[in-house]
Design an enzyme around this catalytic site. Structure first.
Site, mmCIF file in Angstrom:
data_model
loop_
_atom_site.group_PDB
_atom_site.id
_atom_site.type_symbol
_atom_site.label_atom_id
_atom_site.label_comp_id
_atom_site.label_asym_id
_atom_site.label_seq_id
_atom_site.Cartn_x
_atom_site.Cartn_y
_atom_site.Cartn_z
ATOM 1 N N ASP A 77 0.863 -1.189 0.000
ATOM 2 C CA ASP A 77 0.000 0.000 0.000
ATOM 3 C C ASP A 77 0.889 1.225 0.000
ATOM 4 O O ASP A 77 2.058 1.147 -0.407
ATOM 5 C CB ASP A 77 -0.978 -0.025 1.194
ATOM 6 C CG ASP A 77 -2.276 0.720 0.876
ATOM 7 O OD1 ASP A 77 -2.208 1.915 0.552
ATOM 8 O OD2 ASP A 77 -3.354 0.111 0.948
ATOM 9 N N HIS B 72 -2.764 3.473 -4.668
ATOM 10 C CA HIS B 72 -2.147 2.972 -3.422
ATOM 11 C C HIS B 72 -0.773 2.351 -3.686
ATOM 12 O O HIS B 72 -0.403 1.375 -3.050
ATOM 13 C CB HIS B 72 -3.053 1.919 -2.762
ATOM 14 C CG HIS B 72 -4.253 2.505 -2.074
ATOM 15 N ND1 HIS B 72 -4.282 2.772 -0.722
ATOM 16 C CD2 HIS B 72 -5.462 2.872 -2.549
ATOM 17 C CE1 HIS B 72 -5.470 3.273 -0.389
ATOM 18 N NE2 HIS B 72 -6.204 3.345 -1.490
ATOM 19 N N GLU C 117 -9.756 3.380 -4.712
ATOM 20 C CA GLU C 117 -9.326 4.756 -4.470
ATOM 21 C C GLU C 117 -8.257 5.249 -5.444
ATOM 22 O O GLU C 117 -7.150 5.599 -5.057
ATOM 23 C CB GLU C 117 -8.836 4.891 -3.021
ATOM 24 C CG GLU C 117 -9.958 4.652 -2.033
ATOM 25 C CD GLU C 117 -9.533 4.831 -0.598
ATOM 26 O OE1 GLU C 117 -10.259 5.497 0.144
ATOM 27 O OE2 GLU C 117 -8.481 4.294 -0.201
#
Ligand code: ACM
Ligand code: ZN
Length: 515
Positions: A191, A256, A316
């Site tokens: 991440d 990410h 995201e």
């Protein structure tokens, strides 16, 4: 659920099992484990018999020798693979405790293993201690249990991509999962904080300069450095498989991805940009070199992790700078893509083709629905307001429920309390019944954005994971909050013996009394 007609028969020693089994009928008396007890293991049952003996020996001190069979008069725990129990499904088992004999039968080693977890919980809680203890006696109440899980995907997610955890912690995390009959560890490996998995040919991925710099908390905590060698990743897979847990790896992309892009900026869009606080966030998906890199990473991950599913994140990704990137825009033109959502969709479909060609299935967070979902993809539904589980399952895609509203354990218990977790129903109410089979199950997420210590992680996960274990294992009709609270009161003692201190549940119900 306990057969109520028999409840009073064993009221003082009513089994406090988590997750609650499908059916448990209490009898009179008990079996007492002693130095004379043998473990009889029929064909194919020996590895599970060895696991049972290894689990029981430290606290009980009983030698528990393992034999192919035991004479009828000998006190014994008998484990048998039994094809006539096939109706229990691939993870079911039957456990019968009588004063002379404990008999555990299942159609598969996984079923036997879950029977072993139940048997441990039938013993006094001190049996979970790592050292020898001397209770009055190691009694197992007489009971006949038939049990099998409600869902095939019973998971916890552990995030080593915001912050690193050490290998022994991950192995202990797996042991605790096994006790609760979880069968899927979703390992969110990478991440914005770190890319800790060794990938041959890309040594800079674990360069300290790539560690995320954002710090939170008081005092602020940075990302702990560390890496998992490929041998260590294999060790996690092997350790989990011995406990009937599949490790599903996640390499998050295209967003990410900060550490990989700090290490290898040639895979980022060649335009200055910032996403949230980060100068690097998502890969340039217009650049063919990006696909070469990600295919290298995924093929090595697929070699390490034999799971049917490989998780590719997909969450995201704001795509702002794809709008300004000449390579991304050229790719959109060449592929006839209308917008950046379709560009992400193109990317995910391409990665899916790569995984499918290697016999694997792609799973991603529910953003992979936007711009058109890849044809064989499964969806991990996390955004409660998007109805992703219903949309995906109704369109014929498999779904794992992972909702922020109930299943994000980085949120404190004040935000996501135990009773709320316990109340989760994984099959959405608005999903037509004929699509319910696409809800594979559910899982809780342990994100580490806030840099918890390993001890803090356990305290965030337990006892809420106990509630999840019941949501995904026990029959829907067995859900019973007061019943769960008194069983958890006993289970807390088991967790304490394992080194996890859990507060009593306020207002927990008393154990049912004799009538
Ligand atoms: C997520 O919480 N970004 C899946
Ligand atoms: Zn680009």
């Amino acid at each position: 659920m306990l057969k109520t007609a028999n409840r009073h028969a064993a009221a003082s020693g009513l089994p406090a099992l988590i997750p609650e089994p499908v059916s448990a009928v209490c009898g009179d008396g008990c079996f007492t484990l002693s130095a004379a007890t043998v473990v009889a293991a029929g064909d194919g049952a020996r590895p599970t018999a060895e696991q049972l003996a290894e689990l029981l020996r430290p606290a009980t001190g009983c030698p528990l020798p393992i034999a192919a069979s035991a004479s009828p008069g000998q006190p014994q725990i008998a484990l048998a693979l039994d094809s006539t129990a096939a109706g229990l499904g691939p993870e079911g088992y039957r456990l019968e405790v009588t004063p002379k004999r404990v008999a555990l039968a299942a159609p598969t080693p996984a079923g036997l293993f879950y029977g072993v977890q139940t048997l441990r919980q039938l013993l006094p809680p001190d049996v979970f201690a790592a050292h020898r203890v001397e209770p009055a006696a190691w009694r197992i109440p007489c009971v006949a249990i038939t049990d099998y899980p409600r869902f095939a995907w019973r998971g916890l997610m552990l995030d080593t991509g915001h912050d690193f955890q050490h290998l022994p912690f991950i192995l202990r995390f797996i042991d605790l999962m096994a006790l609760h009959k979880f069968n899927t560890l979703h390992w969110h490996i990478t991440d914005l904080g770190t890319f800790p998995l060794e990938i041959n040919g890309y040594p800079r991925l674990q360069d300290p300069a790539t560690l995320g710099t954002r710090t939170r908390g008081e005092p602020p905590r940075g990302v702990k450095p560390g890496r998992y060698t490929q041998d260590e990743a294999r060790e996690v897979v092997r350790y989990a498989a011995a406990r009937h847990i599949t490790v599903v790896p996640e390499i998050d992309m295209p967003g990410h991805s900060t550490p990989a892009l700090i290490a290898y900026p040639q895979f980022d869009c060649p335009v200055p940009h910032k996403t949230w606080d980060f100068e690097h966030w998502e890969y340039c998906v217009g650049n063919e070199a990006t696909y070469g890199f990600l295919e290298d990473v995924l093929s090595q991950a697929a070699n390490l992790f034999p799971s049917r599913f490989i998780h590719i994140g997909g969450d995201e990704c704001p795509k702002d700078h794809w709008r300004k990137c000449p390579l991304c825009q050229a790719k959109m033109k060449a592929e006839n893509l209308r917008d950046e959502d379709e560009l992400q969709s193109y990317f995910v479909r391409r990665i899916e083709r790569f995984l499918n060609a290697r016999g694997r299935r792609l799973i991603g967070w529910d953003e992979i629905l936007e711009g058109g979902i890849a044809p064989n993809a499964a969806v991990m539904a996390w955004r409660a307001d998007k109805h992703a589980a219903t949309l995906a399952a109704a369109a014929g895609h498999d779904v794992v429920v992972a909702l922020t509203s109930h299943l994000y354990f980085d949120y404190p218990e004040t935000t996501t309390p135990l009773d709320k977790v316990y109340s989760l129903e994984p099959v959405p109410e608005d999903l037509p019944r004929e699509h319910a089979r696409h809800i594979l199950g559910a899982q809780a997420q342990m994100w580490t954005d806030n840099h918890p210590t390993e001890k803090e992680i356990e305290r965030l996960v337990y006892p809420r994971a106990c509630a999840v274990s019941e949501v995904v294992w026990s029959p829907a009709a067995a859900r019973d909050w007061p019943g769960f609270t008194w069983r958890l009161d006993v289970h807390r003692q088991r967790l304490a013996a394992l080194g996890i201190v859990v507060e009593p549940v306020a207002g927990s119900a008393p154990a049912p009394a004799a009538t």
